[in-house]
Motif scaffolding. Structure first.
Motif, short mmCIF file in Angstrom:
data_model
loop_
_atom_site.label_atom_id
_atom_site.label_comp_id
_atom_site.label_asym_id
_atom_site.label_seq_id
_atom_site.Cartn_x
_atom_site.Cartn_y
_atom_site.Cartn_z
N LEU A 435 0.76 -1.40 0.09
CA LEU A 435 -0.52 0.31 -0.10
C LEU A 435 1.00 1.30 -0.18
O LEU A 435 1.75 1.87 1.25
N ILE A 436 0.59 1.99 -1.06
CA ILE A 436 1.70 3.28 -0.84
C ILE A 436 0.99 4.06 -0.67
O ILE A 436 1.65 4.77 0.47
N SER A 437 0.14 4.47 -0.53
CA SER A 437 -1.07 5.49 0.08
C SER A 437 -2.52 5.85 0.01
O SER A 437 -2.74 4.99 -0.57
N SER A 438 -3.55 5.97 1.12
CA SER A 438 -4.25 6.24 1.63
C SER A 438 -5.38 7.60 2.25
O SER A 438 -4.92 7.83 3.03
N ASN A 439 -6.29 8.10 1.34
CA ASN A 439 -6.55 9.55 1.60
C ASN A 439 -8.21 8.41 1.46
O ASN A 439 -9.22 8.97 0.73
N PRO A 440 -9.25 9.17 2.61
CA PRO A 440 -8.25 9.24 4.21
C PRO A 440 -7.73 7.48 4.56
O PRO A 440 -7.61 7.22 3.86
N SER A 441 -6.42 7.36 5.35
CA SER A 441 -5.92 6.26 6.41
C SER A 441 -7.37 4.67 6.23
O SER A 441 -7.78 5.07 6.52
N ALA A 442 -6.36 4.01 5.50
CA ALA A 442 -6.67 2.46 5.87
C ALA A 442 -6.49 1.32 6.21
O ALA A 442 -4.97 2.15 7.26
N GLU A 443 -7.45 0.67 6.93
CA GLU A 443 -6.30 -0.73 8.00
C GLU A 443 -5.86 -1.66 6.89
O GLU A 443 -7.15 -2.12 6.52
N GLN A 444 -5.68 -1.76 7.11
CA GLN A 444 -4.74 -3.62 5.73
C GLN A 444 -5.59 -4.28 7.35
O GLN A 444 -5.06 -5.07 8.16
N LYS A 445 -5.84 -5.38 6.44
CA LYS A 445 -6.72 -6.47 7.06
C LYS A 445 -5.94 -7.87 5.83
O LYS A 445 -5.10 -8.06 4.72
N PRO A 446 -6.43 -8.48 6.60
CA PRO A 446 -5.00 -10.49 5.45
C PRO A 446 -5.64 -10.46 4.42
O PRO A 446 -7.16 -10.11 3.93
N GLU A 447 -5.54 -11.21 3.49
CA GLU A 447 -5.68 -11.40 2.19
C GLU A 447 -5.41 -9.93 1.48
O GLU A 447 -6.91 -10.02 0.69
N ASN A 448 -4.69 -8.95 1.74
CA ASN A 448 -4.89 -7.76 0.86
C ASN A 448 -6.00 -7.38 0.95
O ASN A 448 -6.81 -6.86 -0.29
N VAL A 449 -6.73 -7.24 1.90
CA VAL A 449 -8.10 -5.98 2.38
C VAL A 449 -7.61 -4.75 2.71
O VAL A 449 -7.13 -4.85 3.97
N LEU A 450 -7.95 -3.94 2.33
CA LEU A 450 -8.20 -2.32 3.31
C LEU A 450 -9.72 -1.96 3.38
O LEU A 450 -10.68 -2.53 3.04
N GLU A 451 -9.53 -1.11 4.72
CA GLU A 451 -10.90 -0.97 5.04
C GLU A 451 -11.21 0.28 5.92
O GLU A 451 -10.30 0.62 6.31
N TRP A 452 -11.74 0.85 5.50
CA TRP A 452 -12.06 2.30 6.30
C TRP A 452 -13.15 2.34 6.58
O TRP A 452 -14.62 1.25 6.49
N LYS A 453 -13.79 3.19 7.44
CA LYS A 453 -14.81 3.50 8.24
C LYS A 453 -15.82 4.85 7.83
O LYS A 453 -15.87 4.97 8.88
N PRO A 454 -16.00 5.36 7.02
CA PRO A 454 -16.15 6.73 7.22
C PRO A 454 -17.31 6.79 7.57
O PRO A 454 -18.72 5.99 7.71
#
Length: 481
Positions: A435-454
């Motif tokens: 993961l190079i960048s994320s706006n807003p910040s992401a939480e990295q999960k197993p199996e290449n999953v990204l998570e946000w809670k806006p």
């Protein structure tokens, strides 16, 4: 010598006897995979020597290798058992009364009387057929025709109006034959076996009075038990098991015939079915690797029937979640139920109700005590979502290739209230994913999953832009074509 031999032969035949036993099903332990462990038993009395007991109305669904008969009687032992199937014909006399048409046929040429409408008719019946009668009136000329359906208060000269006929019927019987030998006495004959065709399934209804991000509701569970085993269950002890034991199925069963014996008459009736209107009639226990619900009152489920019984009732807490997995075209509304009750929940369909109105349902997996069950009740069409690839570029070396992806997720809240959404997106897999960048910040999960809670205000929108790279390495010095 011949006389002595005949007497010995008679004694041997007399020593072996057949006895039909009424041994109804007493207990059923049903599993979730369509099998059940069944027990039968009945009281028997028997003479000295060898006796073959016939347990009638035995199910064809019993797995033969699992059948285990037992005789609780001192000095007697079981030598063999087998399943049999037989049929025979029986005859009986029955009195049949003649139809009006037959009586009219027998009265042709004789005097009859009847009412037709308001007219009284008295004359000779000269013709009958096709629902009509022809009558020649006394002292008159010609024949008058009447409909049989219009005749009332008919008087006929018939002296014989019934006959005795023989009725033949085919009877059949299927049973379990158990041969035992020993001293005379009495005891209980039982048989246990695994039976196919009996199954149960759990279903649940979760009731809430108001909808919020969290709260408490009433969970009611019911068990639907189906008796497809081919035998009646009358006032049985019923247990329901959460779990599927390993069972070796059988491709076919063998049946053997035997000479029919007379069934004994037994006094006494069937006990009334206990009321089943309240919840918590099942008592939960842990047995080895299984969770077992035991019904506290007798149950009756006849062959081919299905009954739904109250299983559990508890107040449990919930959390509400709006969830968008970018594999889906729109977010979903999910209720996360925390099993704070005293029983584990078997797998089953869970429906959620708000003030009696149905919100939706989905299947929950087996949920132990203290764990959570996720119930997806509906899509959220008022929340518009979109995933776009803004840029994709690749670079290669002699032993690797790296691809950089730039992704944008757009969420528009068309509802009249603030929406807190959990968003999951999936990065492509590779030998090295960064993961190079994320706006807003992401939480990295197993199996290449990204998570946000806006959290998005009513009528508002949110963009999520992130960039990541995927590198794959080659095993030789050449790039693949």
């Amino acid at each position: 010598m011949r006389k002595i031999f005949a007497l010995l032969l008679f004694a041997c035949v007399a020593a072996a006897s057949n006895m039909t036993v009424l041994a109804p099903v007493k207990s059923v332990t049903a599993y979730s995979n369509g099998y059940a462990f069944v027990s039968r038993d009945g009281q028997v009395s028997f003479p000295q020597g060898e006796t073959t007991f016939h347990i009638i109305n035995f199910t064809p669904s019993a797995l033969s290798h699992s059948i285990t008969p037992q005789l609780a009687a001192s000095g007697s032992r079981i030598s063999e058992h087998y399943v049999y199937s037989m049929s025979w014909k029986e005859s009986a006399n029955k009195t049949e009364y003649f139809s009006l048409e037959r009586l009219l046929n027998a009265s042709v040429g004789k005097t009859i009387s009847f009412m037709s409408g308001n007219d009284s008719v008295d004359g000779t019946l000269v013709w009958f057929g096709e629902g009509m009668v022809g009558v020649a009136a006394s002292g008159g000329q010609g024949v008058t025709v009447y409909k049989v359906s219009d005749l009332k208060r008919v008087t006929l000269p018939a002296t014989n109006y019934s006959e005795v006929v023989q009725v033949n019927t085919t009877k059949s019987e299927r049973g379990l034959a158990v041969t035992a030998s020993g001293a005379s006495g009495s005891g209980r004959l039982s048989a246990s076996y695994i039976s196919a065709g009996a199954e149960w399934a759990a279903s649940y209804k979760y009731y809430i009075q108001s909808e919020a991000d969290s709260g408490t509701g009433l969970m009611q569970g019911r068990a639907t038990v189906s008796n497809g085993a081919g035998e009646d269950w009358e006032n049985i002890t019923l247990k329901l098991v959460v779990g599927n034991p390993r069972i070796v199925p059988e491709s076919r069963l063998f049946y053997y015939s035997y000479d029919r014996v007379k069934t004994k008459d037994y006094a006494g009736g069937i006990a009334p079915i206990a009321a089943e209107s309240s919840f918590n009639q099942f008592t939960p226990t842990q047995v080895s690797a299984y969770y077992v619900y035991s019904l506290s009152v007798p149950a009756t489920i006849r062959s081919g029937e299905e009954r739904t019984l109250p299983l559990l009732e508890n107040n449990v807490t919930y959390k509400r979640e709006l969830f968008w997995d970018t594999y889906q075209s729109m977010p979903e509304k999910v209720f996360i139920l925390n099993n704070t009750g005293g029983e584990s929940w078997a797998e089953g369909v869970v429906g959620v109700y708000l003030n009696g109105e149905f919100l939706g349902e989905s299947t929950a997996d087996y949920t132990p005590r203290g764990k959570e069950a996720r119930i997806t009740v509906s899509d959220m069409p008022d929340i518009k979502v979109k995933k776009e690839t803004l840029n994709q570029s690749s670079t290669a070396t002699t032993n690797s290739r790296t691809t950089v992806y730039k992704i944008r997720l757009t969420i528009e809240n068309g509802m009249s209230e603030r929406a807190k959404i959990r968003v999951n997106d999936h990065m492509y897999s590779g030998d090295q994913v960064t993961l190079i960048s994320s706006n807003p910040s992401a939480e990295q999960k197993p199996e290449n999953v990204l998570e946000w809670k806006p959290e998005i205000a009513a009528g508002g929108s949110q963009e999520i832009v992130y960039e990541y790279s995927v590198t794959n390495f080659f095993t030789d010095s050449r790039l693949p074509y």
